[in-house]
Design a protein around this motif. Structure first.
Motif, PDB file in Angstrom:
ATOM      1  N   GLU A   1      -8.692   7.163  -7.786  1.00 29.32           N
ATOM      2  CA  GLU A   1      -7.520   6.331  -7.504  1.00 29.32           C
ATOM      3  C   GLU A   1      -6.735   6.884  -6.314  1.00 29.32           C
ATOM      4  N   GLY A   2      -6.609   8.185  -6.237  1.00 28.73           N
ATOM      5  CA  GLY A   2      -5.925   8.790  -5.096  1.00 28.73           C
ATOM      6  C   GLY A   2      -6.614   8.475  -3.785  1.00 28.73           C
ATOM      7  N   HIS A   3      -7.939   8.594  -3.770  1.00 24.49           N
ATOM      8  CA  HIS A   3      -8.706   8.256  -2.561  1.00 24.49           C
ATOM      9  C   HIS A   3      -8.539   6.778  -2.213  1.00 24.49           C
ATOM     10  N   ARG A   4      -8.602   5.927  -3.228  1.00 27.11           N
ATOM     11  CA  ARG A   4      -8.497   4.476  -2.996  1.00 27.11           C
ATOM     12  C   ARG A   4      -7.131   4.120  -2.419  1.00 27.11           C
ATOM     13  N   LEU A   5      -6.073   4.647  -3.010  1.00 28.24           N
ATOM     14  CA  LEU A   5      -4.725   4.336  -2.535  1.00 28.24           C
ATOM     15  C   LEU A   5      -4.473   4.900  -1.139  1.00 28.24           C
TER      16      LEU A   5
ATOM     17  N   PRO B   1       0.789  -1.234   0.000  1.00 28.23           N
ATOM     18  CA  PRO B   1       0.000   0.000   0.000  1.00 28.23           C
ATOM     19  C   PRO B   1       0.825   1.291   0.000  1.00 28.23           C
ATOM     20  N   GLY B   2       1.847   1.382   0.813  1.00 27.41           N
ATOM     21  CA  GLY B   2       2.669   2.591   0.854  1.00 27.41           C
ATOM     22  C   GLY B   2       3.436   2.804  -0.436  1.00 27.41           C
ATOM     23  N   GLU B   3       3.968   1.724  -0.987  1.00 24.30           N
ATOM     24  CA  GLU B   3       4.711   1.811  -2.248  1.00 24.30           C
ATOM     25  C   GLU B   3       3.791   2.230  -3.395  1.00 24.30           C
ATOM     26  N   ALA B   4       2.579   1.679  -3.408  1.00 29.02           N
ATOM     27  CA  ALA B   4       1.616   2.017  -4.462  1.00 29.02           C
ATOM     28  C   ALA B   4       1.253   3.498  -4.400  1.00 29.02           C
ATOM     29  N   LEU B   5       1.046   4.005  -3.196  1.00 32.14           N
ATOM     30  CA  LEU B   5       0.721   5.420  -3.032  1.00 32.14           C
ATOM     31  C   LEU B   5       1.887   6.297  -3.487  1.00 32.14           C
ATOM     32  N   CYS B   6       3.101   5.940  -3.102  1.00 34.13           N
ATOM     33  CA  CYS B   6       4.286   6.714  -3.514  1.00 34.13           C
ATOM     34  C   CYS B   6       4.437   6.723  -5.028  1.00 34.13           C
ATOM     35  N   GLN B   7       4.293   5.577  -5.664  1.00 30.86           N
ATOM     36  CA  GLN B   7       4.419   5.495  -7.121  1.00 30.86           C
ATOM     37  C   GLN B   7       3.370   6.371  -7.799  1.00 30.86           C
TER      38      GLN B   7
ATOM     39  N   ARG C   1      -0.831   8.127   8.257  1.00 30.57           N
ATOM     40  CA  ARG C   1      -1.633   8.676   9.349  1.00 30.57           C
ATOM     41  C   ARG C   1      -3.095   8.818   8.938  1.00 30.57           C
ATOM     42  N   LYS C   2      -3.983   8.624   9.890  1.00 29.58           N
ATOM     43  CA  LYS C   2      -5.432   8.683   9.632  1.00 29.58           C
ATOM     44  C   LYS C   2      -5.916  10.088   9.294  1.00 29.58           C
ATOM     45  N   ASP C   3      -5.173  11.123   9.699  1.00 27.13           N
ATOM     46  CA  ASP C   3      -5.639  12.489   9.472  1.00 27.13           C
ATOM     47  C   ASP C   3      -5.258  13.045   8.101  1.00 27.13           C
ATOM     48  N   ILE C   4      -4.571  12.271   7.281  1.00 28.37           N
ATOM     49  CA  ILE C   4      -4.190  12.724   5.943  1.00 28.37           C
ATOM     50  C   ILE C   4      -5.401  12.604   5.022  1.00 28.37           C
ATOM     51  N   ARG C   5      -5.655  13.692   4.279  1.00 32.32           N
ATOM     52  CA  ARG C   5      -6.769  13.710   3.319  1.00 32.32           C
ATOM     53  C   ARG C   5      -6.205  13.781   1.903  1.00 32.32           C
ATOM     54  N   PHE C   6      -7.019  13.427   0.941  1.00 39.49           N
ATOM     55  CA  PHE C   6      -6.602  13.509  -0.454  1.00 39.49           C
ATOM     56  C   PHE C   6      -6.260  14.951  -0.825  1.00 39.49           C
TER      57      PHE C   6
END
Length: 183
Positions: free
Chosen positions: A125-129, A83-89, A140-145
């Motif tokens: 896709e941003g929200h999903r990742l 999950p973290g790698e997918a978001l970074c990519q 962190r849970k407080d991060i928003r798109f």
């Protein structure tokens, strides 16, 4: 991408506007005069404004295929990345595609709200990742798109004039991601 239900001549004008916009945005950046876009497309300003009432609407349409490609590539590699790698990519690709037109990054948050297929795909896709990374406990849970869009914009602005932006984008996304990480 064409609009459903346009007359053939209206669709031709729309395509000419998009081609002219792409050329001018690549040559001189996203702040080029819309009248210059209309002139290069050989259409009247009224024709341009009927199809694209704002600069951001034109930028969204011009960026549509790039944004769609970023979202599709992200979904296609989903199983291959944590999950973290997918978001970074995804963030790296979004920043690189946002820096294609100089000054697009400054209005990215507004541009992606225009409801084009590509803008919708990027947002979904941003929200999903982001949700996937939160559920995995790596963000962190407080991060928003919206937070991510702001930082991606800043990264894209930072690399706009770099001749080889990819390494710097990767570094800045890593810095961003470390700031979002659960400690």
């Amino acid at each position: 991408m064409s609009e459903v239900g346009l007359r053939a001549d209206a669709e031709r004008n729309r395509q000419r506007i998009l081609v002219a916009a792409e050329e001018l945005f690549l040559e001189r950046g996203a702040t080029v005069s819309l009248d210059e876009v209309a002139k290069r497309a050989k259409v009247g300003a009224g024709t341009l404004y009927r199809r694209f009432p704002t600069r951001e609407a034109l930028l969204a349409a011009a960026s549509d295929e790039r944004f769609t490609s970023v979202a599709e590539a992200s979904r296609a590699r989903d199983a291959d990345y944590k999950p973290g790698e997918a978001l970074c990519q995804f963030l790296e690709e979004l920043a690189l595609n946002t820096s294609v037109y100089q000054s697009l990054a400054a209005s990215l948050g507004t541009v992606i709200q225009h409801g084009t297929p590509g803008c919708n795909a990027i947002t979904e896709e941003g929200h999903r990742l982001l949700q996937r990374a939160k559920e995995a406990g790596v963000v962190r849970k407080d991060i928003r798109f919206d937070d991510i869009v702001c930082v991606v914009s800043a990264i894209a602005i930072a690399v706009e004039k770099d001749s080889e932006p990819a390494p710097r984008v990767a570094h800045l996304v890593d810095v961003l991601f470390n700031g979002m990480r659960v400690l």
